[in-house]
Structure formats: structure tokens, C-alpha cells
Design a protein around this motif. Structure first.
Motif, mmCIF file in Angstrom:
data_model
loop_
_atom_site.group_PDB
_atom_site.id
_atom_site.type_symbol
_atom_site.label_atom_id
_atom_site.label_comp_id
_atom_site.label_asym_id
_atom_site.label_seq_id
_atom_site.Cartn_x
_atom_site.Cartn_y
_atom_site.Cartn_z
ATOM 1 N N TYR A 188 0.827 -1.204 0.000
ATOM 2 C CA TYR A 188 0.000 0.000 0.000
ATOM 3 C C TYR A 188 0.863 1.257 0.000
ATOM 4 C CZ TYR A 188 -4.715 -1.897 0.187
ATOM 5 O OH TYR A 188 -5.903 -2.501 -0.159
ATOM 6 N N LYS A 204 0.026 0.659 -4.308
ATOM 7 C CA LYS A 204 -0.933 -0.355 -4.762
ATOM 8 C C LYS A 204 -2.225 -0.271 -3.938
ATOM 9 C CE LYS A 204 1.102 -3.683 -7.597
ATOM 10 N NZ LYS A 204 2.267 -2.992 -8.020
ATOM 11 N N HIS A 205 -3.300 -0.740 -4.547
ATOM 12 C CA HIS A 205 -4.588 -0.728 -3.853
ATOM 13 C C HIS A 205 -5.384 -1.965 -4.257
ATOM 14 C CE1 HIS A 205 -8.909 0.202 -3.588
ATOM 15 N NE2 HIS A 205 -8.560 0.757 -2.444
ATOM 16 N N ASP A 234 -9.411 -4.030 -3.741
ATOM 17 C CA ASP A 234 -10.793 -3.889 -3.289
ATOM 18 C C ASP A 234 -11.033 -4.626 -1.983
ATOM 19 O OD1 ASP A 234 -11.368 -4.264 -6.688
ATOM 20 O OD2 ASP A 234 -11.885 -2.430 -5.595
ATOM 21 N N VAL A 237 -6.478 3.665 4.648
ATOM 22 C CA VAL A 237 -6.984 2.607 3.760
ATOM 23 C C VAL A 237 -8.409 2.262 4.184
ATOM 24 C CG1 VAL A 237 -6.693 0.164 3.117
ATOM 25 C CG2 VAL A 237 -4.693 1.670 3.275
ATOM 26 N N ASN A 282 -10.651 0.270 2.123
ATOM 27 C CA ASN A 282 -11.293 -0.848 1.431
ATOM 28 C C ASN A 282 -11.649 -1.929 2.446
ATOM 29 O OD1 ASN A 282 -8.006 -1.267 0.562
ATOM 30 N ND2 ASN A 282 -8.995 -2.956 1.614
#
Lengths: 131, 162
Positions: free
Chosen positions: A52, A56-57, A59, A84, A86
Motif C-alpha cells: 500500500y 498499490k490498492h 478492493d 486505507v 477498502n
């Protein structure tokens, strides 16, 4: 809405599998790929946080509770502190309610037992589709 | 024609043996439904998935059992380390549906918590025994499967999962 309908809408969800057990990583990767997820695996919480930090990410994060280097609760707290937002789902084979409770309070959306089943993944897909 | 019929009969016999052998493994508690789940994940893109995952389980288990033997042999026994190893073994046995290995790990952890060396040693022997049993049985199962495939057949998953 069934999981198949969600997938045929062209939506492809990405998932980060965080687990030090290579058997679980392999099983969960194949299972999630069957549901149309794009999956990535790492071996501990620090690798998840580093991903992260590199931009990067995902779902969905499937976070194991006990891992060397950085465990699930610590990694979850760090990710939430980074902003974050998600879905993070704790995955544990520990039976104690108090341990699951503590893990959930670290910032999980849900906590489930491993190994994951098709039914659990279908529920998670439905939750993701709502977001 | 006669040869073809003979081959079909041999294949049917192999498939019946596979079904009966698998049913016995479930009935006797060696395997649970997680093992069936592994076959559901096997397809053309992962044709050797079950053998691959079970092989990982064999490697992991042998390493962990050796680690446990060494840990219990120490002058000062580190029960936290032992518990961590048993937890891992419980996790991997649960992942492939090796029910009796998993259950023997549950007992082992209870004696770890009680810090009872003698009972932990007995548990280790039990875990080793259950592991060797399931290893032999799964190797025999995969051998049967190979024979079926070599004879031109396939495993009918629906039949043996019912």
C-alpha cells in the motif's frame, strides 16, 4: 443479485491475500480466481503495508491473524491509520471469541474462519458490490 | 470388441474401487468436506491442484513434526514455540481436510497450554501416527486415480461427494 451477475457486469474485484501459510495462499488464490477476482498474495502484514505504501490498492484484503514479522491485527491498524478504507476481512483458525473480537476491533469489516468456502466468498462479493 | 469390453469393465472396476476407498476415508474420519472442496477447485487450468496442495501438506507436516520432536527434546522446553508449530500443523491439516491429524493437534495444544511434557510427547506420537496413516491412504488414492486416467477414465466428483 448473484455473484455471477456481478461478474458479468464487467466488474473485476482485486484481492490481496495476506497469509504465512503457503497452502492457504494457494487454495484461496485458486478459489478467488474462480470467482473472477484478480488476486495477489503476500506472506505477512508488513508486506501488505509495504504494498500500500508503494501505491498499490485492492478492493479486498484477506488478512490472516497470526503471522511472523507483522501480524494481522497490527497490519490492519496500520492500514486503517494510513487511511486505507477498502474491505479488510480477517481470516483465522483461532477459535477464541476474545481473539476474534480483538482482531475485529483492530479495524476489520468482518472476521471469518479459514479455509474460506464458496458461500463465504459469495457473501463477500455481495458486500463489495454494495460499496 | 471383446478387448474393448474387457477394458471398459476394468475401468469400471477401478472407478468403483476409487469411490469405495474415498467413501471409507470419509466414513472413518480420515477426511472431511474440505477435501471435497479441493477437488471442486481442480479444473483444466489447475489439473494437478489436489496433488499439488496435498504435496505441500506432506512437506509442511514432515518439517513441523521434525521441529516438534527437536523442541520437545530440549532441556528447557519452549511451549510457546511448540504451540506455534502445532497451530501451523493444525492449520495445514485443516486446509486439506485431514480431519484426524487436525483433531490430534487440538488435543496437543491443550497439553501445551498445561505445559505437560509427558502428555505433549504422547500427543506428538499420535500426530505422527495419524499423519503417516493419512499420507499412505492419500498416496494410494492418487495411485488409483492415475490408473483410472491411464485407462482412459476420469474421476466422477459428483458421485463420490454425495
Amino acid at each position: 443479485m448473484t455473484s455471477n451477475n456481478i461478474l458479468t457486469l464487467g466488474q473485476k474485484f482485486s484481492v490481496l491475500i495476506v497469509d504465512d501459510d503457503k497452502i492457504i495462499r494457494r487454495i484461496h488464490k485458486v478459489l478467488l480466481n474462480k470467482f473472477g477476482f484478480e488476486s495477489h498474495t503476500v506472506e505477512n502484514g508488513k508486506e501488505a503495508v509495504d504494498l500500500y505504501l508503494s501505491g498499490k490498492h485492492f478492493d479486498l484484503i484477506l488478512m490472516d491473524m497470526e503471522m511472523p514479522v507483522m501480524d494481522g491485527p497490527k497490519a490492519t491498524r496500520e492500514l486503517r491509520a494510513m487511511g486505507v478504507n477498502n474491505m479488510i476481512v480477517g481470516v483465522t483458525s483461532r477459535g477464541l471469541d476474545s481473539e476474534k473480537q480483538a482482531f475485529t476491533e483492530a479495524g476489520l469489516d468482518y472476521c471469518v474462519e479459514k479455509p474460506l468456502t464458496s458461500e463465504t466468498i459469495t457473501s463477500l462479493l455481495q458486500e463489495l458490490a454494495k460499496k | 470388441m471383446v478387448q474393448a469390453i474387457k477394458r471398459i469393465m476394468e475401468l469400471n472396476q477401478l472407478q468403483r474401487s476409487f469411490l469405495e476407498y474415498t467413501a471409507a476415508l470419509f466414513r472413518e474420519g480420515f477426511l472431511d468436506s474440505q477435501f471435497s472442496q479441493l477437488y471442486q477447485l481442480q479444473d483444466e487450468s489447475n489439473p494437478e491442484f489436489v496433488v499439488e496442495v496435498v504435496s505441500l501438506f506432506f512437506e509442511d507436516s514432515e518439517r513441523l513434526i521434525n521441529d516438534l520432536s527437536r523442541a520437545l527434546d530440549q532441556t528447557i522446553v519452549d511451549f510457546r514455540k511448540i504451540d506455534a508449530h502445532v497451530h501451523q500443523l493444525k492449520g495445514s491439516s485443516s486446509s486439506i481436510g485431514a480431519q484426524r491429524v487436525k483433531n490430534s493437534c487440538v488435543s496437543f495444544r491443550n497439553f501445551c497450554e498445561a505445559q505437560n511434557i509427558e502428555e505433549c510427547s504422547k500427543c506428538l506420537q499420535q500426530v505422527k501416527q495419524e499423519y503417516l496413516l493419512i499420507k499412505n491412504k492419500l498416496e494410494a488414492l492418487f495411485q488409483l486415480e492415475k490408473q483410472i486416467v491411464a485407462a482412459g477414465g476420469a474421476i466422477n466428483m459428483v458421485e463420490w461427494m454425495l
